[in-house]
Design a protein around this motif. Structure first.
Motif, short mmCIF file in Angstrom:
data_model
loop_
_atom_site.label_atom_id
_atom_site.label_comp_id
_atom_site.label_asym_id
_atom_site.label_seq_id
_atom_site.Cartn_x
_atom_site.Cartn_y
_atom_site.Cartn_z
N HIS A 41 5.43 -0.75 -0.70
CA HIS A 41 4.76 0.10 -1.68
C HIS A 41 3.37 0.44 -1.16
O HIS A 41 2.55 -0.45 -0.93
CB HIS A 41 4.67 -0.63 -3.03
N THR A 42 3.13 1.73 -0.97
CA THR A 42 1.84 2.18 -0.43
C THR A 42 0.92 2.58 -1.58
O THR A 42 1.32 3.32 -2.47
CB THR A 42 2.05 3.38 0.51
N VAL A 43 -0.29 2.07 -1.53
CA VAL A 43 -1.30 2.37 -2.53
C VAL A 43 -2.55 2.90 -1.82
O VAL A 43 -3.04 2.29 -0.87
CB VAL A 43 -1.66 1.12 -3.36
N VAL A 44 -3.03 4.06 -2.27
CA VAL A 44 -4.29 4.63 -1.76
C VAL A 44 -5.23 4.78 -2.94
O VAL A 44 -4.95 5.52 -3.90
CB VAL A 44 -4.05 6.00 -1.10
N ASN A 45 -6.33 4.04 -2.92
CA ASN A 45 -7.31 4.12 -4.00
C ASN A 45 -8.72 4.08 -3.43
O ASN A 45 -8.90 4.25 -2.21
CB ASN A 45 -7.07 3.01 -5.03
N HIS A 46 -9.71 3.84 -4.27
CA HIS A 46 -11.11 3.87 -3.81
C HIS A 46 -11.41 2.75 -2.82
O HIS A 46 -12.44 2.78 -2.13
CB HIS A 46 -12.05 3.78 -5.01
N LEU A 47 -10.52 1.78 -2.72
CA LEU A 47 -10.72 0.65 -1.80
C LEU A 47 -10.11 0.91 -0.43
O LEU A 47 -10.36 0.18 0.52
CB LEU A 47 -10.12 -0.63 -2.39
N GLY A 48 -9.30 1.95 -0.32
CA GLY A 48 -8.65 2.27 0.94
C GLY A 48 -7.15 2.43 0.80
O GLY A 48 -6.64 2.64 -0.30
N LYS A 49 -6.45 2.31 1.91
CA LYS A 49 -4.99 2.44 1.93
C LYS A 49 -4.37 1.07 2.18
O LYS A 49 -4.78 0.35 3.09
CB LYS A 49 -4.55 3.42 3.02
N PHE A 50 -3.38 0.72 1.38
CA PHE A 50 -2.74 -0.59 1.47
C PHE A 50 -1.22 -0.43 1.49
O PHE A 50 -0.67 0.37 0.72
CB PHE A 50 -3.13 -1.47 0.28
N ALA A 51 -0.56 -1.16 2.37
CA ALA A 51 0.90 -1.22 2.40
C ALA A 51 1.31 -2.61 1.89
O ALA A 51 1.11 -3.61 2.57
CB ALA A 51 1.42 -0.99 3.81
N LEU A 52 1.86 -2.65 0.68
CA LEU A 52 2.25 -3.90 0.05
C LEU A 52 3.75 -4.12 0.22
O LEU A 52 4.54 -3.17 0.08
CB LEU A 52 1.89 -3.88 -1.43
N HIS A 53 4.15 -5.34 0.46
CA HIS A 53 5.56 -5.65 0.67
C HIS A 53 6.10 -6.63 -0.37
O HIS A 53 7.27 -6.55 -0.74
CB HIS A 53 5.78 -6.18 2.08
N GLN A 54 5.27 -7.55 -0.82
CA GLN A 54 5.72 -8.52 -1.81
C GLN A 54 4.75 -8.65 -2.99
O GLN A 54 5.14 -9.01 -4.09
CB GLN A 54 5.93 -9.89 -1.16
N ILE A 55 3.50 -8.35 -2.75
CA ILE A 55 2.48 -8.44 -3.79
C ILE A 55 2.57 -7.21 -4.70
O ILE A 55 2.69 -6.08 -4.23
CB ILE A 55 1.07 -8.55 -3.16
N PRO A 56 2.52 -7.39 -6.02
CA PRO A 56 2.61 -6.26 -6.96
C PRO A 56 1.49 -5.23 -6.74
O PRO A 56 0.37 -5.58 -6.37
CB PRO A 56 2.49 -6.93 -8.33
N SER A 57 1.81 -3.98 -7.01
CA SER A 57 0.89 -2.88 -6.69
C SER A 57 -0.33 -2.80 -7.60
O SER A 57 -1.29 -2.11 -7.28
CB SER A 57 1.65 -1.55 -6.75
N GLY A 58 -0.30 -3.49 -8.74
CA GLY A 58 -1.44 -3.45 -9.65
C GLY A 58 -2.52 -4.47 -9.35
O GLY A 58 -3.46 -4.64 -10.12
N VAL A 59 -2.40 -5.13 -8.21
CA VAL A 59 -3.30 -6.24 -7.88
C VAL A 59 -4.75 -5.79 -7.69
O VAL A 59 -5.67 -6.61 -7.73
CB VAL A 59 -2.78 -6.96 -6.62
N PHE A 60 -4.97 -4.49 -7.52
CA PHE A 60 -6.32 -4.00 -7.26
C PHE A 60 -7.15 -3.83 -8.53
O PHE A 60 -8.33 -3.51 -8.46
CB PHE A 60 -6.25 -2.68 -6.48
N HIS A 61 -6.54 -4.03 -9.67
CA HIS A 61 -7.25 -3.99 -10.94
C HIS A 61 -7.65 -5.41 -11.32
O HIS A 61 -6.79 -6.28 -11.51
CB HIS A 61 -6.38 -3.37 -12.03
N SER A 62 -8.94 -5.66 -11.45
CA SER A 62 -9.44 -7.02 -11.61
C SER A 62 -8.92 -7.72 -12.86
O SER A 62 -8.79 -8.95 -12.89
CB SER A 62 -10.97 -7.02 -11.62
N GLY A 63 -8.61 -6.98 -13.92
CA GLY A 63 -8.17 -7.61 -15.15
C GLY A 63 -6.68 -7.83 -15.23
O GLY A 63 -6.18 -8.34 -16.25
N VAL A 64 -5.94 -7.48 -14.17
CA VAL A 64 -4.48 -7.56 -14.20
C VAL A 64 -4.01 -8.86 -13.55
O VAL A 64 -4.43 -9.21 -12.46
CB VAL A 64 -3.85 -6.36 -13.46
N LYS A 65 -3.12 -9.56 -14.24
CA LYS A 65 -2.48 -10.74 -13.68
C LYS A 65 -1.23 -10.27 -12.94
O LYS A 65 -0.31 -9.73 -13.54
CB LYS A 65 -2.13 -11.74 -14.77
#
Length: 428
Positions: A41-65
């Motif tokens: 799962h590829t995520v591009v946000n204000h922190l950069g570009k990330f290719a996630l394989h096992q970690i959930p894609s919402g991990v970049f939101h500080s309030g999200v478990k």
């Protein structure tokens, strides 16, 4: 608030990571419920570009478990690498948890996966080689090792040693492949315990408690509906349940607790690996889509097969997932084409059919029946609203809505989070 499922509507790679990242800030929990390191799962946000394989894609939101749920088959070694990589970029992962019930992918699973697919010859499935199928096989055979076993180190290491010895017999005697080093694996497994044990808990109980408290939970699928073990184009499928129903089965959530199902679909079709693909384009149009869409696997790097949007397969996916809304991604990839096509039916041995066949050998013989629309020979990537889209692009999206009989609420016109048009709130 009941749970919301975000699921892929094609053969994977639809852009689920971007949609999860877009929505996750509204949720308390983001739970990955299926698949393993074969997903990307590829995520591009204000922190950069990330290719996630096992970690959930919402991990970049500080309030999200962020939680890796029971239906996932987890590779401990690559998870540790993924955690370290994300932390090295300044991301706080203190809210990441792993289900006690998640099964583990061991090195012998990877060896078996590759050897078995090679043995199939012309019948090979084209797996990612990440050990997913063999791990799910052990799970079904009641021979699997679970993440929770790491909480008792002595027990865990004894299980690793015993299972590795059996796997070596299979590798050497049946598959004629080299054995793995058992003692080296046991040493690695000891290190996994130290690194991952603090993350392991009963995530499913926490999810049910959150739902009872009325908290928002988003459930993240992997791969796509057409790769579902039961509902997909078998045998060219993955080894898990990729549909919205899989979320209930894997996480122990009652169906009544799911209020919305967001089905994510490309504005065209892609597929990685073997298997029938009625609208596949082996021409300049296919090359155009692949290059503009950067259609190369996040996990494997393999070029993706590309084709026109298939409304028959897509409607099937919408129906079996109970789609409440559709998110269309990569509309911008079709910018510049004078004509675009949508498959509105199949011809099979001289007869017109309008359903997605259960048998892959039938699907392989299906010839697409196309409807042609005018393209939009201008860019959509700067559009911020529905009104800013070219009229012909609007016509294309409206036609997809009509054929699928489900409203489109989100349109992605580029990889970045802000290159997204919210036509309507997908959670209304």
């Amino acid at each position: 608030m009941p749970a919301v499922v975000v699921v892929g509507g094609h053969w994977g790679d639809e852009g689920k990571g971007k949609i999860i990242d877009l929505l996750a800030g509204r949720f308390t929990y983001n739970v990955r419920y299926s698949g393993g390191a074969n997903a990307g799962h590829t995520v591009v946000n204000h922190l950069g570009k990330f290719a996630l394989h096992q970690i959930p894609s919402g991990v970049f939101h500080s309030g999200v478990k962020a939680m890796i749920g029971a239906g996932v088959v987890l590779n401990p070694a690559t998870l540790i690498e993924e955690i370290d990589s994300i932390k090295s970029r300044g991301i706080n992962l203190s809210n990441l948890h792993v289900s006690e019930r998640a099964h583990l992918v061991m090195p012998y699973h990877l060896a078996i996966d590759k050897a078995r697919d090679n043995c199939r010859g012309d019948r090979r499935i084209g797996t990612t080689g990440k050990g997913i199928g063999p791990a799910y096989t052990d799970k079904a055979a009641r021979d699997g090792i679970r993440a929770g076993d790491m909480l008792d180190k002595d027990y865990f290491l004894s299980q690793v040693r015993a299972n590795a010895l059996i796997a070596n017999q299979y590798l050497e005697c049946v598959l004629n492949s080299p054995a793995i080093d058992v003692e080296e694996l046991v040493f690695q497994a000891s290190e996994w315990c130290a690194a991952l044990s603090p993350l392991i808990c009963d995530t499913e109980d926490l999810i049910r408690l959150a739902l009872r408290r009325g908290e928002w939970v988003v459930l993240e699928g992997a791969q796509g509906t057409l790769l579902d073990l039961d509902c997909g184009s078998y045998p060219y499928v993955t080894s898990s349940l990729t549909t919205s129903g899989g979320a209930c089965a894997y996480l122990g959530i009652p169906p009544k607790d799911i209020s919305h199902v967001v089905v994510v679909m490309h504005a065209y079709m892609t597929r990685v690996g073997e298997g029938p693909f009625p609208t596949e384009l082996n021409d300049d149009y296919g090359d155009y889509i692949r290059e503009r869409g950067h259609e190369f696997g996040t996990t494997t790097g393999r070029p993706r097969r590309c084709g026109w949007f298939d409304a028959i397969a897509s409607k099937y996916a919408a129906e079996i997932n109970g789609a409440t809304t559709i998110a269309i991604t990569k509309l911008d990839v079709l910018d510049g084409l004078d004509k675009v096509r949508i498959c509105v039916g199949y011809e099979y041995r001289g007869e017109r059919i309008s359903h997605f066949p259960a048998r892959s050998q039938v699907l392989a013989e299906c010839v697409p029946v196309y409807e042609e629309l005018d393209g939009w020979e201008t860019s959509t990537s700067e559009a911020k609203s529905w009104e800013e889209l070219p009229e012909k692009a609007q016509d294309y999206v409206r036609r997809i809505e009509e054929l699928l009989e489900v409203p489109v609420s989100i349109i992605s016109v580029g990889p970045a989070r802000n290159q997204t048009i919210v036509v309507k709130d997908p959670l209304d």
